[in-house]
Design an enzyme around this catalytic site. Structure first.
Site, PDB file in Angstrom:
ATOM      1  N   CYS A  46       0.861  -1.171  -0.045  1.00  0.00           N
ATOM      2  CA  CYS A  46      -0.001  -0.010  -0.181  1.00  0.00           C
ATOM      3  C   CYS A  46       0.797   1.177   0.054  1.00  0.00           C
ATOM      4  O   CYS A  46       0.415   2.117  -0.553  1.00  0.00           O
ATOM      5  CB  CYS A  46      -0.973   0.034   1.364  1.00  0.00           C
ATOM      6  SG  CYS A  46      -1.819  -1.506   1.365  1.00  0.00           S
ATOM      7  N   ASP A  78      -4.350  -2.623   7.230  1.00  0.00           N
ATOM      8  CA  ASP A  78      -5.466  -3.482   7.556  1.00  0.00           C
ATOM      9  C   ASP A  78      -5.450  -4.811   6.840  1.00  0.00           C
ATOM     10  O   ASP A  78      -5.741  -5.839   7.539  1.00  0.00           O
ATOM     11  CB  ASP A  78      -6.660  -2.711   6.971  1.00  0.00           C
ATOM     12  CG  ASP A  78      -6.875  -1.211   7.714  1.00  0.00           C
ATOM     13  OD1 ASP A  78      -6.108  -0.999   8.283  1.00  0.00           O
ATOM     14  OD2 ASP A  78      -7.967  -0.634   7.490  1.00  0.00           O
ATOM     15  N   CYS A 119      -2.520   3.323   2.335  1.00  0.00           N
ATOM     16  CA  CYS A 119      -3.551   2.689   2.786  1.00  0.00           C
ATOM     17  C   CYS A 119      -4.642   3.579   3.737  1.00  0.00           C
ATOM     18  O   CYS A 119      -4.266   4.689   3.842  1.00  0.00           O
ATOM     19  CB  CYS A 119      -3.078   1.267   3.549  1.00  0.00           C
ATOM     20  SG  CYS A 119      -1.890   1.566   4.907  1.00  0.00           S
ATOM     21  N   ASP A 120      -5.380   2.529   4.253  1.00  0.00           N
ATOM     22  CA  ASP A 120      -6.662   3.317   4.517  1.00  0.00           C
ATOM     23  C   ASP A 120      -6.659   4.569   5.599  1.00  0.00           C
ATOM     24  O   ASP A 120      -7.379   5.631   5.225  1.00  0.00           O
ATOM     25  CB  ASP A 120      -7.547   2.069   5.262  1.00  0.00           C
ATOM     26  CG  ASP A 120      -7.896   1.258   4.360  1.00  0.00           C
ATOM     27  OD1 ASP A 120      -7.570   1.141   3.297  1.00  0.00           O
ATOM     28  OD2 ASP A 120      -8.721  -0.005   4.702  1.00  0.00           O
ATOM     29  N   LYS A 121      -6.142   4.408   6.596  1.00  0.00           N
ATOM     30  CA  LYS A 121      -6.043   5.339   7.710  1.00  0.00           C
ATOM     31  C   LYS A 121      -5.163   6.486   7.108  1.00  0.00           C
ATOM     32  O   LYS A 121      -5.213   7.550   7.964  1.00  0.00           O
ATOM     33  CB  LYS A 121      -5.724   4.802   9.071  1.00  0.00           C
ATOM     34  CG  LYS A 121      -6.682   3.508   9.314  1.00  0.00           C
ATOM     35  CD  LYS A 121      -7.975   3.956   9.281  1.00  0.00           C
ATOM     36  CE  LYS A 121      -8.938   2.472   9.329  1.00  0.00           C
ATOM     37  NZ  LYS A 121      -8.587   1.563   8.502  1.00  0.00           N
ATOM     38  N   CYS A 191      -5.249  -1.730  -1.895  1.00  0.00           N
ATOM     39  CA  CYS A 191      -6.218  -2.710  -2.165  1.00  0.00           C
ATOM     40  C   CYS A 191      -7.083  -2.180  -3.396  1.00  0.00           C
ATOM     41  O   CYS A 191      -7.460  -1.088  -3.289  1.00  0.00           O
ATOM     42  CB  CYS A 191      -7.020  -2.908  -1.116  1.00  0.00           C
ATOM     43  SG  CYS A 191      -5.827  -4.088   0.098  1.00  0.00           S
ATOM     44  N   GLU A 444     -12.222  -4.160  11.948  1.00  0.00           N
ATOM     45  CA  GLU A 444     -13.082  -4.384  10.873  1.00  0.00           C
ATOM     46  C   GLU A 444     -13.114  -5.899  10.855  1.00  0.00           C
ATOM     47  O   GLU A 444     -12.529  -6.710  11.195  1.00  0.00           O
ATOM     48  CB  GLU A 444     -12.365  -4.121   9.728  1.00  0.00           C
ATOM     49  CG  GLU A 444     -12.217  -2.595   9.478  1.00  0.00           C
ATOM     50  CD  GLU A 444     -11.662  -2.019   8.141  1.00  0.00           C
ATOM     51  OE1 GLU A 444     -11.305  -0.892   7.784  1.00  0.00           O
ATOM     52  OE2 GLU A 444     -11.041  -2.965   7.645  1.00  0.00           O
ATOM     53  N   SER A 470     -14.507  -3.611   6.753  1.00  0.00           N
ATOM     54  CA  SER A 470     -13.527  -3.249   5.758  1.00  0.00           C
ATOM     55  C   SER A 470     -14.585  -2.845   4.392  1.00  0.00           C
ATOM     56  O   SER A 470     -15.659  -3.289   4.250  1.00  0.00           O
ATOM     57  CB  SER A 470     -12.959  -4.442   5.176  1.00  0.00           C
ATOM     58  OG  SER A 470     -12.246  -4.384   3.943  1.00  0.00           O
TER      59      SER A 470
END
Length: 550
Positions: A46, A78, A119-121, A191, A444, A470
């Site tokens: 990521c 994640d 990535c996500d955060k 992702c 998640e 997720s």
């Protein structure tokens, strides 16, 4: 310049001496000092390309008259942490990343900020930090991963999680599981569906904090380095114009972002993150804004997890500009400022792909012929969620589920029951004590939801939790139940077999049990010291974005 506080005048000679030790000369010190912050790590794909992109961003800053100063911040991945205790660290990392950017930039009195995220955060954290600092700044997403290929089909990490469930059900053997595992993640990038990273990358473009089109470029695409350099140059223009994040993060921009999420059936995590970004910017935003957006916005993007296509294919179809152009044509967006200095609508007018015909690009549909007449989530209330919760609507056609509660006090207990084939069609799986404070960290539940899908139960059961899902989750799933069980929420009083009714049309989630007559199940104490214990003490309800700042 802010940086004059550390570099101007006789009293700042010691600071200048230290800057010289890093290789800066008089000319470099005299220029604006500009932060380039990234979450590079080699623990996952990521964030793998961010350090390289930082060099190109720095070159753009130098070319436009600034002096870049590079910092690294953390990431929690994640996809690796999912289903383990490590996942408790994911949402808290958002606060740590935002804090670290704020402290590093403020601590060195820097003049502007460019944040490279993966990535996500890391993506919402960057926006939160920019809103706090309110210095000229922008965000560039490192880009999506390419999809893999296995047995003649496109695969992402979502398929690996679902393959685990299929393997447990005896539908695939060890060799097929290994083939999916080895094929899903071919290189750098986050992702590859409309999961949380790509949803939030689209959100930041829609809000105007990222330049139009640049977040869409995949991580390994040859155009990505030039995008980073362009961001460095653009940041210097922002500094000259004194255009700041709070000029961009407006009520209009936030409403536009909620519609982009709804129209792409994006990750429900965007609700948490937009609430937190709005809080940091001092803009009022509540759950009903998301409900209004979802109710009035059709799903026009055929993207995974509920759809057929990946983020790379969306990029090829025109990217975020193509989606926003269709939402604009439907009258669902309002014009707003962006970091380019041009308005959102001017950016769309200038994006050739935004005007491309739908026939050649099946990823994005005409708003008059959508995949769904309403967005991919709904906000519910009721006896089980007085402060609200989020039901995910993507990937199934149901609006109502009624069944007996199967109550689990942790994700691990629920996953074990699913893998042991103890869940029956009609059941409502309840996973409690996984909220922001009770988890702590609001994990998640992808391991559980993907296992259900892999076993063929995705359309036959429901799952409710005070934890999160997720962006790769789909099925009849309800998360963010508030107040959470650990803070006296109704889930703590549920018992095995209680009848639960989830009714999206009525926006209700209820039970026939008389919860008021019961004592709550005590919350397990999972941590007593360290960062997670501090987070558990400070964190707010999910209905407020799980924030830790006043």
């Amino acid at each position: 310049m802010n940086s004059d506080a550390i570099k101007t005048g006789p009293a700042r000679a010691p600071a200048r001496a230290m800057l010289r030790a890093t290789g800066l000369d008089d000319a470099a010190i005299a220029k604006p000092l500009v932060a380039v912050v990234h979450s590079w790590s080699d623990v996952s794909p990521c964030n793998l390309n961010l350090r390289a992109l930082a060099e190109h961003a720095k070159a753009g800053i130098r070319a436009a008259g600034g002096t870049p100063v590079e910092f690294n911040t953390i990431t929690v991945t994640d996809g690796i942490a999912m289903g383990s205790d490590g996942m408790r660290c994911s949402l808290p990392s958002r606060e740590t990343i935002a804090d670290s950017i704020e402290l590093a930039v403020s601590g060195h009195c820097l003049d502007a900020v460019l944040v490279l995220v993966g990535c996500d955060k890391t993506i919402p954290a960057a926006a939160m930090a920019l809103a706090r600092l309110n210095l000229p700044g922008l965000v560039l997403y490192g880009g999506t991963i390419a999809h893999g290929h296995c047995s003649g089909r496109k695969v992402t990490v979502q398929d690996v999680f679902e393959a685990v469930g299929a393997h447990a059900a005896g539908k695939i053997d060890d060799a097929e599981l290994a083939r999916v595992e080895r094929s899903a993640c071919p290189g750098a990038g986050a992702c590859g569906g409309q999961y949380t990273a790509n949803t939030m990358a689209m959100v930041l473009t829609t809000m105007g904090l990222s330049p139009m089109g640049l977040n869409d470029i995949p991580a390994t695409h040859t155009d990505k380095p030039a995008a980073a350099k362009r961001c460095g140059e653009l940041l210097m223009q922002l500094l000259a114009a004194n255009l700041r994040p709070r000029d961009i993060i407006t009520p209009t921009a936030l409403r536009n972002a909620t519609r982009a999420v709804a129209g792409t059936a994006g990750s429900t995590n965007a609700v948490l993150h937009l609430l937190a970004i709005a809080h940091e910017a001092g803009v009022a935003l509540d759950l009903e804004t998301f409900e209004d957006a979802s109710r009035s916005t059709p799903v026009i993007a055929d993207l995974k997890p509920g759809g057929r296509y990946t983020a790379v294919e969306l990029f090829e179809a025109g990217g975020t500009a193509r989606v926003l152009a269709e939402l604009r044509a439907a009258g669902l967006l309002a014009d707003a400022p962006t970091v380019s200095g041009r308005s959102l609508f001017a950016e769309l007018d200038a994006a050739p792909a935004a005007a491309a015909g739908n026939a050649a690009h099946p990823v994005v549909l005409d708003h008059r012929q959508p995949l769904s007449a309403r967005g991919g989530y709904s906000i519910l209330y009721g006896a089980l969620a007085p402060e609200g919760c989020i039901v995910k609507l993507a990937g199934h056609g149901r609006s109502r589920h009624e069944g007996p509660a199967r109550v689990f006090d942790s994700e691990e207990a629920a996953f074990a029951a699913v893998q042991a084939r103890q869940i029956q069609p009609g059941d409502v799986i309840v996973i409690r004590f996984e909220g922001p404070a009770g988890g702590p960290g609001m994990r998640e539940m992808l391991a559980v939801t993907a296992a259900l899908v892999g076993q063929g139960l995705g359309n036959d059961v429901a799952l409710i939790t005070d934890g999160r899902f997720s962006g790769a989750t789909y099925g009849f799933m309800v998360g963010h139940m508030a107040p959470e069980a650990a803070r006296g929420g109704p889930l703590a009083r549920l018992r095995e077999g209680d009848r639960i009714v989830i009714d999206v049309s009525q926006r209700r989630i209820d039970t026939d049990a008389d919860l008021a007559r019961r004592e709550p199940t005590p919350a397990p104490v999972r941590v007593s010291h360290g960062a997670l214990a501090k987070y558990a003490r400070l964190v707010s309800s999910a209905s407020r974005g799980a924030i830790t700042t006043a």
